[in-house]
Design a protein around this motif. Structure first.
Motif, PDB file in Angstrom:
ATOM      1  N   ARG A 122     -10.871   5.463  -7.565  1.00  0.00           N
ATOM      2  CA  ARG A 122     -10.916   5.536  -6.103  1.00  0.00           C
ATOM      3  C   ARG A 122     -10.338   4.248  -5.532  1.00  0.00           C
ATOM      4  O   ARG A 122     -10.693   3.154  -5.985  1.00  0.00           O
ATOM      5  CB  ARG A 122     -12.374   5.704  -5.636  1.00  0.00           C
ATOM      6  N   VAL A 123      -9.451   4.384  -4.565  1.00  0.00           N
ATOM      7  CA  VAL A 123      -8.802   3.199  -3.999  1.00  0.00           C
ATOM      8  C   VAL A 123      -8.759   3.293  -2.478  1.00  0.00           C
ATOM      9  O   VAL A 123      -8.966   4.371  -1.903  1.00  0.00           O
ATOM     10  CB  VAL A 123      -7.353   3.031  -4.525  1.00  0.00           C
ATOM     11  N   ALA A 124      -8.501   2.157  -1.846  1.00  0.00           N
ATOM     12  CA  ALA A 124      -8.288   2.129  -0.392  1.00  0.00           C
ATOM     13  C   ALA A 124      -6.983   1.410  -0.105  1.00  0.00           C
ATOM     14  O   ALA A 124      -6.610   0.477  -0.806  1.00  0.00           O
ATOM     15  CB  ALA A 124      -9.439   1.414   0.299  1.00  0.00           C
ATOM     16  N   VAL A 125      -6.301   1.881   0.937  1.00  0.00           N
ATOM     17  CA  VAL A 125      -5.091   1.210   1.424  1.00  0.00           C
ATOM     18  C   VAL A 125      -5.364   0.816   2.869  1.00  0.00           C
ATOM     19  O   VAL A 125      -5.863   1.628   3.646  1.00  0.00           O
ATOM     20  CB  VAL A 125      -3.868   2.168   1.374  1.00  0.00           C
ATOM     21  N   VAL A 126      -5.040  -0.426   3.223  1.00  0.00           N
ATOM     22  CA  VAL A 126      -5.246  -0.883   4.602  1.00  0.00           C
ATOM     23  C   VAL A 126      -3.914  -0.875   5.338  1.00  0.00           C
ATOM     24  O   VAL A 126      -2.927  -1.415   4.838  1.00  0.00           O
ATOM     25  CB  VAL A 126      -5.809  -2.322   4.649  1.00  0.00           C
ATOM     26  N   GLY A 127      -3.902  -0.290   6.537  1.00  0.00           N
ATOM     27  CA  GLY A 127      -2.686  -0.292   7.360  1.00  0.00           C
ATOM     28  C   GLY A 127      -2.379   1.103   7.868  1.00  0.00           C
ATOM     29  O   GLY A 127      -2.853   2.101   7.303  1.00  0.00           O
ATOM     30  N   GLY A 128      -1.562   1.143   8.924  1.00  0.00           N
ATOM     31  CA  GLY A 128      -1.238   2.441   9.518  1.00  0.00           C
ATOM     32  C   GLY A 128       0.252   2.642   9.711  1.00  0.00           C
ATOM     33  O   GLY A 128       0.683   3.558  10.396  1.00  0.00           O
ATOM     34  N   PHE A 134      -5.806  -2.054  -1.585  1.00  0.00           N
ATOM     35  CA  PHE A 134      -4.380  -2.354  -1.422  1.00  0.00           C
ATOM     36  C   PHE A 134      -4.067  -2.724   0.030  1.00  0.00           C
ATOM     37  O   PHE A 134      -4.415  -1.989   0.948  1.00  0.00           O
ATOM     38  CB  PHE A 134      -3.528  -1.144  -1.823  1.00  0.00           C
ATOM     39  N   LEU A 135      -3.387  -3.844   0.187  1.00  0.00           N
ATOM     40  CA  LEU A 135      -2.976  -4.289   1.526  1.00  0.00           C
ATOM     41  C   LEU A 135      -1.595  -3.753   1.847  1.00  0.00           C
ATOM     42  O   LEU A 135      -0.696  -3.840   1.010  1.00  0.00           O
ATOM     43  CB  LEU A 135      -2.908  -5.811   1.582  1.00  0.00           C
ATOM     44  N   ALA A 136      -1.443  -3.206   3.049  1.00  0.00           N
ATOM     45  CA  ALA A 136      -0.115  -2.743   3.496  1.00  0.00           C
ATOM     46  C   ALA A 136      -0.049  -2.944   5.007  1.00  0.00           C
ATOM     47  O   ALA A 136       0.165  -2.009   5.771  1.00  0.00           O
ATOM     48  CB  ALA A 136       0.075  -1.280   3.119  1.00  0.00           C
ATOM     49  N   ILE A 137      -0.236  -4.200   5.408  1.00  0.00           N
ATOM     50  CA  ILE A 137      -0.353  -4.491   6.845  1.00  0.00           C
ATOM     51  C   ILE A 137       0.829  -5.321   7.360  1.00  0.00           C
ATOM     52  O   ILE A 137       0.722  -6.000   8.370  1.00  0.00           O
ATOM     53  CB  ILE A 137      -1.680  -5.212   7.164  1.00  0.00           C
TER      54      ILE A 137
END
Ligand code: NDP
Length: 309
Positions: free
Chosen positions: A146-152, A237-240
């Motif tokens: 299970r993972v999370a990605v931050v950003g839109g 995971f950062l994607a900001i």
């Protein structure tokens, strides 16, 4: 000391395109690859919007192709990062990896941009143990997890979609009530059954014994409905977005408030004659592979004219 006609700093589409043009004009360019040979495209998945690839191409292969094209015309591609510069003298002085010094008659800065982090102490605490800013580099480790990605934005949607093909569950943590990404990327996220979008959520911390085991979020921060939420995840995971890699040049080269190199409108010319900037390091707006390549071409043409005159 080695005196080079044209030094190109950075190995993304801007740097390599500049190298192709400078090489074909017999400038014998030397290109320093820096810390991420191939640039940001090597950390992306499929590239679908670069003209000439109707079926798409993976970023790594595309960059290898452009590199070969640059080498074919005499570019000397060298490992190593430029660690200090003196642009107050001409020829310009550059220090490589804190050791070697070279002189350059022209310099093309194509150092790109690097991933931004939220600035939480936990991001550093768990660096390499569940925190990453590159799904294609590290996604493999999260198969079935299970993972999370931050950003839109587009990057976040792309990373979430990529991870959805590997992980059991992907949370997309978005601070606003809507996504900023393009329609096509939004659609892909919405169509993936194992992606859950958490709108109006902000991350305030991570927890876990040895690595990340979960994230602590705040929903609707600052409103009456504010609520803390915990999610169980193995990867964060950062994607900001990104910040430009211009720090070492800033004492000499004009930059804007965010650090992007300022260039003369419509050209890659900086405030110092003979020094040009191309690609994401000078582009707060478009930030595309194709626009980076185009500005690399312009920078090389300027360098060629500078040497000739
Ligand atoms: P963007 O700047 O477009 O988006 C950044 C996202 O991160 C936004 O949703 C922003 O939220 C969010 N964000 C920023 N800071 C924080 C924070 N502190 N906490 C939480 N969220 C935050 O960056 P991208 O990297 O996504 O895209 C950059 C450029 O590259 C764009 O032009 C994009 O179109 C392009 N791109 C194109 C691709 C393609 O076409 N295949 C793939 C990837 C990128 P908010 O909206 O609230 O500001």
């Amino acid at each position: 000391m080695e005196n080079i006609k044209c030094v190109i700093i950075g190995a993304g589409p801007a740097g390599y395109t500049a190298a192709i043009y400078a090489g074909r004009a017999n400038l014998s360019p030397v290109l320093y690859e820096g810390v991420l040979p191939g640039g940001q495209l090597t950390t992306t998945t499929e590239i679908e919007n670069f003209p000439g690839y109707p079926d798409g191409i993976d970023g790594f292969t595309m960059m290898e192709d452009i590199k070969r094209q640059a080498e074919r015309f005499g570019t000397d591609v060298r490992q190593g990062a430029v660690t200090a510069v003196n642009f107050a003298v001409h020829p310009f002085q550059l220090e490589i990896d804190g050791r070697t010094n070279v002189l350059a008659q022209t310099v093309i800065i194509a150092t790109g941009a690097s991933a931004k982090y939220l600035g939480l102490p936990d991001e550093q605490h768990y660096a390499g143990h569940g925190v990453s800013a590159c799904a294609t580099c590290d996604g493999f480790f999260y198969r079935g997890k299970r993972v999370a990605v931050v950003g839109g934005g587009d990057t976040a949607c792309e990373e979430a979609t990529y991870l959805a093909g590997l992980a059991e569950k992907v949370y997309l943590i978005v601070r606003k009530p809507c996504l900023r990404a393009s329609d096509i990327m939004q659609k892909r996220v919405q169509q993936a059954e194992n992606i859950e979008i958490l709108f109006e959520h902000e991350t305030i911390g991570l927890f876990g014994e040895k690595g990340v085991e979960g994230a602590l979020l705040v929903r609707k921060r600052g409103t009456e409905d504010e609520q803390q939420v915990k999610i169980a995840i193995d990867g964060f995971f950062l994607a900001i977005g990104h910040h430009p890699n211009s720090e070492i040049f800033a004492p000499y080269i004009h930059t804007d408030s965010q650090g992007y190199i300022c260039t003369e409108a419509g050209t890659p010319r900086t405030n110092i004659a003979g020094i040009f900037a191309a690609g994401d390091v000078a582009d707060p707006h478009y930030r595309q592979a194709i626009t980076a390549a185009a500005s690399g071409c312009k920078a090389a043409i300027e360098a060629i004219n500078f040497i000739r005159n």
